[in-house]
Design a protein around this motif. Structure first.
Motif, PDB file in Angstrom:
ATOM      1  N   GLU A  16      42.578  52.899 120.934  1.00 25.79           N
ATOM      2  CA  GLU A  16      41.563  52.749 119.902  1.00 25.79           C
ATOM      3  C   GLU A  16      40.794  51.440 120.085  1.00 25.79           C
ATOM      4  N   ASN A  19      38.485  51.949 122.967  1.00 24.37           N
ATOM      5  CA  ASN A  19      37.353  52.775 122.537  1.00 24.37           C
ATOM      6  C   ASN A  19      36.392  51.976 121.665  1.00 24.37           C
ATOM      7  N   GLU A  20      36.938  51.128 120.797  1.00 24.70           N
ATOM      8  CA  GLU A  20      36.087  50.293 119.955  1.00 24.70           C
ATOM      9  C   GLU A  20      35.242  49.349 120.804  1.00 24.70           C
ATOM     10  N   LYS A  22      34.362  49.804 123.923  1.00 16.70           N
ATOM     11  CA  LYS A  22      33.364  50.619 124.633  1.00 16.70           C
ATOM     12  C   LYS A  22      32.228  50.993 123.699  1.00 16.70           C
ATOM     13  N   ASN A  23      32.592  51.346 122.469  1.00 19.80           N
ATOM     14  CA  ASN A  23      31.553  51.702 121.493  1.00 19.80           C
ATOM     15  C   ASN A  23      30.669  50.503 121.170  1.00 19.80           C
ATOM     16  N   LYS A  26      28.238  50.113 123.924  1.00 19.03           N
ATOM     17  CA  LYS A  26      27.181  51.119 123.817  1.00 19.03           C
ATOM     18  C   LYS A  26      26.180  50.745 122.729  1.00 19.03           C
ATOM     19  N   VAL A  27      26.677  50.264 121.603  1.00 15.83           N
ATOM     20  CA  VAL A  27      25.801  49.849 120.503  1.00 15.83           C
ATOM     21  C   VAL A  27      24.917  48.691 120.961  1.00 15.83           C
TER      22      VAL A  27
END
Length: 96
Positions: A16, A19-20, A22-23, A26-27
């Motif tokens: 998690e 993923n955070e 990576k997110n 992306k943001v």
């Protein structure tokens, strides 16, 4: 079994977090792209709009000139059509 569950929990928390991150990347990339596009529209397209708007009076004058020419040509065509009709009437009148 408790250790396996605990390990599974730690593993999912790590995933998690990955993923955070990576997110967040992306943001950040999308935010950067939106800023670039906004700057592009502001500096490039706004300047093009100003140049196009400055050409509008010239285009209006050209449009009026073209409209006059078209009207003259249309009048000539009508006169030619009327002349042709009169000629046909005369020919029909004397051919009988």
């Amino acid at each position: 079994m408790g250790k396996k569950d605990n390990y599974g929990y730690v593993y999912t928390r790590e995933r998690e977090k990955e993923n955070e991150s990576k997110n967040l990347k992306k943001v950040g990339i999308l935010l950067l792209i939106s800023i670039v596009l906004t700057a592009f529209t502001h500096f490039v397209l706004v300047n093009k709009k100003a140049t196009v708007e400055s050409e509008i009076p010239t285009l209006k004058v050209e449009k009026e000139k073209v409209a006059k020419e078209v009207k003259e040509i249309d009048d000539r065509i009508k006169m030619t059509e009327e002349g042709t009709k009169k000629t046909q009437e005369i020919v029909e009148k004397y051919s009988k």
